[in-house]
Design a protein around this motif. Structure first.
Motif, mmCIF file in Angstrom:
data_model
loop_
_atom_site.group_PDB
_atom_site.id
_atom_site.type_symbol
_atom_site.label_atom_id
_atom_site.label_comp_id
_atom_site.label_asym_id
_atom_site.label_seq_id
_atom_site.Cartn_x
_atom_site.Cartn_y
_atom_site.Cartn_z
ATOM 1 N N PHE A 69 0.831 -1.202 0.000
ATOM 2 C CA PHE A 69 0.000 0.000 0.000
ATOM 3 C C PHE A 69 0.863 1.249 0.000
ATOM 4 N N GLU A 70 0.236 2.369 -0.355
ATOM 5 C CA GLU A 70 0.913 3.666 -0.415
ATOM 6 C C GLU A 70 1.000 4.256 0.985
ATOM 7 N N SER A 71 2.189 4.266 1.553
ATOM 8 C CA SER A 71 2.372 4.854 2.886
ATOM 9 C C SER A 71 3.076 6.202 2.807
ATOM 10 N N HIS A 72 3.682 6.497 1.642
ATOM 11 C CA HIS A 72 4.396 7.759 1.425
ATOM 12 C C HIS A 72 5.550 7.938 2.406
ATOM 13 N N CYS A 73 6.144 6.820 2.854
ATOM 14 C CA CYS A 73 7.251 6.890 3.819
ATOM 15 C C CYS A 73 8.616 6.791 3.149
ATOM 16 N N GLY A 74 8.648 6.413 1.856
ATOM 17 C CA GLY A 74 9.924 6.327 1.158
ATOM 18 C C GLY A 74 10.422 4.912 0.930
ATOM 19 N N TRP A 75 9.723 3.926 1.487
ATOM 20 C CA TRP A 75 10.071 2.526 1.306
ATOM 21 C C TRP A 75 8.808 1.750 0.962
ATOM 22 N N PRO A 76 8.937 0.610 0.272
ATOM 23 C CA PRO A 76 7.757 -0.214 0.028
ATOM 24 C C PRO A 76 7.111 -0.613 1.360
ATOM 25 N N SER A 77 5.786 -0.563 1.417
ATOM 26 C CA SER A 77 5.055 -0.892 2.642
ATOM 27 C C SER A 77 4.012 -1.963 2.353
ATOM 28 N N PHE A 78 3.911 -2.894 3.279
ATOM 29 C CA PHE A 78 2.959 -3.999 3.181
ATOM 30 C C PHE A 78 2.204 -4.080 4.497
ATOM 31 N N PHE A 79 0.930 -4.541 4.457
ATOM 32 C CA PHE A 79 0.189 -4.635 5.709
ATOM 33 C C PHE A 79 0.231 -6.023 6.331
ATOM 34 N N THR A 80 0.754 -7.020 5.612
ATOM 35 C CA THR A 80 0.931 -8.348 6.200
ATOM 36 C C THR A 80 1.893 -9.163 5.347
ATOM 37 N N PRO A 81 2.705 -10.012 5.980
ATOM 38 C CA PRO A 81 3.555 -10.924 5.217
ATOM 39 C C PRO A 81 2.787 -12.193 4.884
ATOM 40 N N LEU A 82 3.393 -13.045 4.093
ATOM 41 C CA LEU A 82 2.822 -14.360 3.837
ATOM 42 C C LEU A 82 2.818 -15.156 5.143
ATOM 43 N N ALA A 83 1.893 -16.089 5.269
ATOM 44 C CA ALA A 83 1.783 -16.910 6.472
ATOM 45 C C ALA A 83 2.899 -17.956 6.515
ATOM 46 N N GLY A 84 2.954 -18.662 7.616
ATOM 47 C CA GLY A 84 3.885 -19.783 7.732
ATOM 48 C C GLY A 84 5.304 -19.410 8.078
ATOM 49 N N GLY A 85 5.497 -18.306 8.761
ATOM 50 C CA GLY A 85 6.844 -17.942 9.182
ATOM 51 C C GLY A 85 7.689 -17.320 8.095
ATOM 52 N N ALA A 86 7.053 -16.680 7.113
ATOM 53 C CA ALA A 86 7.810 -16.029 6.039
ATOM 54 C C ALA A 86 8.787 -15.004 6.595
ATOM 55 N N VAL A 87 8.358 -14.297 7.635
ATOM 56 C CA VAL A 87 9.240 -13.319 8.292
ATOM 57 C C VAL A 87 9.267 -13.599 9.795
ATOM 58 N N ILE A 88 10.324 -13.136 10.419
ATOM 59 C CA ILE A 88 10.482 -13.180 11.870
ATOM 60 C C ILE A 88 10.562 -11.745 12.349
ATOM 61 N N GLU A 89 9.884 -11.443 13.434
ATOM 62 C CA GLU A 89 9.932 -10.105 14.029
ATOM 63 C C GLU A 89 10.702 -10.190 15.337
ATOM 64 N N ARG A 90 11.562 -9.191 15.571
ATOM 65 C CA ARG A 90 12.319 -9.151 16.827
ATOM 66 C C ARG A 90 12.546 -7.708 17.238
ATOM 67 N N VAL A 91 12.618 -7.500 18.534
ATOM 68 C CA VAL A 91 12.805 -6.144 19.064
ATOM 69 C C VAL A 91 14.187 -5.639 18.690
ATOM 70 N N ASP A 92 14.237 -4.388 18.231
ATOM 71 C CA ASP A 92 15.475 -3.708 17.832
ATOM 72 C C ASP A 92 15.575 -2.438 18.665
ATOM 73 N N SER A 93 16.539 -2.399 19.570
ATOM 74 C CA SER A 93 16.714 -1.225 20.432
ATOM 75 C C SER A 93 17.876 -0.350 19.989
ATOM 76 N N SER A 94 18.373 -0.560 18.775
ATOM 77 C CA SER A 94 19.456 0.291 18.284
ATOM 78 C C SER A 94 18.912 1.704 18.040
ATOM 79 N N LEU A 95 19.780 2.633 17.908
ATOM 80 C CA LEU A 95 19.432 4.041 17.668
ATOM 81 C C LEU A 95 18.640 4.651 18.828
ATOM 82 N N GLY A 96 18.688 4.027 19.996
ATOM 83 C CA GLY A 96 18.066 4.600 21.189
ATOM 84 C C GLY A 96 16.549 4.607 21.186
#
Length: 141
Positions: A68-95
């Motif tokens: 979808f069009e988010s106008h943020c400067g990068w491709p944006s999606f509202f959901t990945p494919l099912a079945g573990g296509a992506v992994i999400e993890r907390v990123d505390s870099s950059l404060g």
């Protein structure tokens, strides 16, 4: 690159093998969790129907009908494919606290996911993905 939580990657290569396979920019983003500059990526404004896959290993990650069009400067999606296509993890870099998105197959960095930004999508999520992390396989037709 820090290890992802969850299962070990299915595709494992040495850093030397990744460097030989990927361009310097691809390596920086995919293997060192870098970010491409906004509005410079190949897929920011793409409307082509198809499937987006990990540039490092070819695993399917997102379908074009979730982009979808988010106008943020990068491709944006509202959901990945099912079945573990992506992994999400907390990123505390950059404060700050963000949620990093990595390929479920090879654990390469794709981008970050944000929630609660008010986009009118079915999930209220924005998977903000670097173009250099993905490739598009157009649908046949």
């Amino acid at each position: 690159m820090k290890p992802a939580t969850g299962d070990a990657p299915k595709v494992v290569k040495s850093e030397q093998e990744w460097r030989a396979q990927l361009s310097p920019e691809e390596y920086h983003v995919l293997r060192e969790a870098g970010t491409e500059r906004p509005f410079t990526g190949e897929y920011v404004n793409t409307k082509t129907v198809g499937v987006y896959a990990c540039r490092a290993c070819g695993a399917e990650l997102f379908r074009s009908d979730t982009k979808f069009e988010s106008h943020c400067g990068w491709p944006s999606f509202f959901t990945p494919l099912a079945g573990g296509a992506v992994i999400e993890r907390v990123d505390s870099s950059l404060g700050m606290r963000r949620v990093e998105v990595v390929c479920g197959n090879c654990h390469s960095h794709l981008g970050h996911v944000f929630e609660g930004e008010g986009y009118e999508t079915p999930t209220d999520l924005r998977y903000c993905i670097n173009s250099v992390s993905i490739t598009l396989e157009p649908a046949e037709g």
